[in-house]
Design an enzyme around this catalytic site. Sequence first.
Site, PDB file in Angstrom:
ATOM      1  CE  LYS A 177      -4.392  -1.457   2.010  1.00 58.41           C
ATOM      2  NZ  LYS A 177      -5.334  -1.270   3.111  1.00 58.41           N
ATOM      3  CE  LYS A 207     -10.123 -11.168  -3.197  1.00 57.10           C
ATOM      4  NZ  LYS A 207      -9.491 -11.318  -1.854  1.00 57.10           N
ATOM      5  CE  LYS A 242     -15.380  -4.103   1.184  1.00 58.57           C
ATOM      6  NZ  LYS A 242     -14.672  -4.089   2.464  1.00 58.57           N
TER       7      LYS A 242
HETATM    8  P1  AMP Z   1     -12.334  -7.026   2.078  1.00 60.20           P
HETATM    9  O1  AMP Z   1     -13.515  -6.735   1.233  1.00 60.20           O
HETATM   10  O2  AMP Z   1     -11.090  -7.182   1.260  1.00 60.20           O
HETATM   11  O3  AMP Z   1     -12.191  -6.111   3.246  1.00 60.20           O
HETATM   12  O4  AMP Z   1     -12.540  -8.482   2.688  1.00 60.20           O
HETATM   13  C1  AMP Z   1     -13.401  -8.790   3.748  1.00 60.20           C
HETATM   14  C2  AMP Z   1     -13.477 -10.302   3.841  1.00 60.20           C
HETATM   15  O5  AMP Z   1     -14.104 -10.872   2.675  1.00 60.20           O
HETATM   16  C3  AMP Z   1     -12.096 -11.000   3.941  1.00 60.20           C
HETATM   17  O6  AMP Z   1     -12.153 -12.035   4.889  1.00 60.20           O
HETATM   18  C4  AMP Z   1     -11.855 -11.553   2.547  1.00 60.20           C
HETATM   19  O7  AMP Z   1     -11.066 -12.723   2.577  1.00 60.20           O
HETATM   20  C5  AMP Z   1     -13.282 -11.865   2.055  1.00 60.20           C
HETATM   21  N1  AMP Z   1     -13.348 -11.669   0.596  1.00 60.20           N
HETATM   22  C6  AMP Z   1     -13.179 -10.490  -0.066  1.00 60.20           C
HETATM   23  N2  AMP Z   1     -13.339 -10.650  -1.404  1.00 60.20           N
HETATM   24  C7  AMP Z   1     -13.619 -11.968  -1.602  1.00 60.20           C
HETATM   25  C8  AMP Z   1     -13.891 -12.757  -2.775  1.00 60.20           C
HETATM   26  N3  AMP Z   1     -13.929 -12.225  -4.005  1.00 60.20           N
HETATM   27  N4  AMP Z   1     -14.126 -14.079  -2.603  1.00 60.20           N
HETATM   28  C9  AMP Z   1     -14.103 -14.633  -1.366  1.00 60.20           C
HETATM   29  N5  AMP Z   1     -13.861 -13.943  -0.230  1.00 60.20           N
HETATM   30  C10 AMP Z   1     -13.626 -12.620  -0.326  1.00 60.20           C
END
Ligand code: AMP
Length: 345
Positions: free
Chosen positions: A124, A207, A210
Amino acid sequence: MTERTIPNASTGAPRVFSGAQPSADSMHLGNYLGAVRNWVDMQSDHECIYFIPDLHAITVPQDPAQLAERTRKTAAQYIASGIDPTSTPFFVQSHVPEHSQLAWLLTCITGDGEARRMTQFKDKSAKQGAENTSAGLYAYPMLMAADILLYQTDQVPVGEDQRQHLELTRNLAQRFNQRFGETFVVPEAKIMKSTAKIYDLQNPTAKMSKSGLSDNGAIWLLDEPKKMAKKIKSAVTDDGSEIRFDRDSKPGVSNLLSIYSSLTGQSIEEIETEFEGKMYGHLKVALAEIVVDTLGPIRERTLEIMNDPAELDRLLAIGAEKAREIAGPTVASAYEHMGFLAPRA
Ligand code: AMP
Ligand code: TRP
């Protein structure tokens, strides 16, 4: 001082602690299948505590007008997804000042080199440039360690990207215990490899996230059902017409099959058999219905909860109170072990 002081301790179930940052207005299908649904399921046979790490959200520039709103929205989505705030302590990090207190103690026993080796910080800060990187981003893993250690946590279910932060947390717990005497339970990471690694619907080798390129690539929990269905139906699929799981040559169809499997509990093989000889369109129509049936009610419930912010705030206040019952004694113990002069009663 590693005794448990909260409800359910008598069950002997492992204590689980986790949370996700309030960094968007809505969680996406990947967050739901990859994280939140597991947290919900764990409530039945673990002693769970969940939180919203809002103090972590200010380590990168953020909009004050959005922070409180997103915190409420995130909380509402967790509850709507099945986190039960009446039995599972569920709270907002900034409501429990012990997080900041313990973070400082842990920061002071962390080496500079050790902190700089954190790959998330390196990535980052390299992206943003040193001038635009806050010292908060550097201190973030120590705050995360404090979050976990405050609750004498046994297991931390997180995604693969958090593995290194958990390693640091374990090191800090062991170091503190060695230097100052037994104070913290040394937690374990429970890396959720879940079959549910969900990919972007428009770009199925990336993936679902957001910050995807197109809004159509992600299904947001707060999307209207019609929009959810439309996104599934316009998902990018692959050459050929066979409905078969093959991540390399059929990433689009494979992603739809994984989502289908995660939502229904059916195995990929069962779904392949069900759709043998059918077209991609058939799979999409069926999947759109399943997605809407699962997420639609969660969306409705989220909107209901958001309609009564006072009740939501009340639940979060109860969560913070329960959290402080555990966090307070932990910080007191850490202060005492470190040798601070106790304030006069
Ligand atoms: P984040 O949105 O990156 O803050 O992730 C929050 C949680 O969601 C974390 O535990 C990630 O591992 C899970 N996560 C985020 N994106 C994915 C995805 N595309 N598939 C599966 N798990 C996800
Ligand atoms: N760093 C985690 C993430 O970005 C969020 C987090 C902060 C967390 N403190 C935590 C997760 C403590 C589990 C336990 O996903």
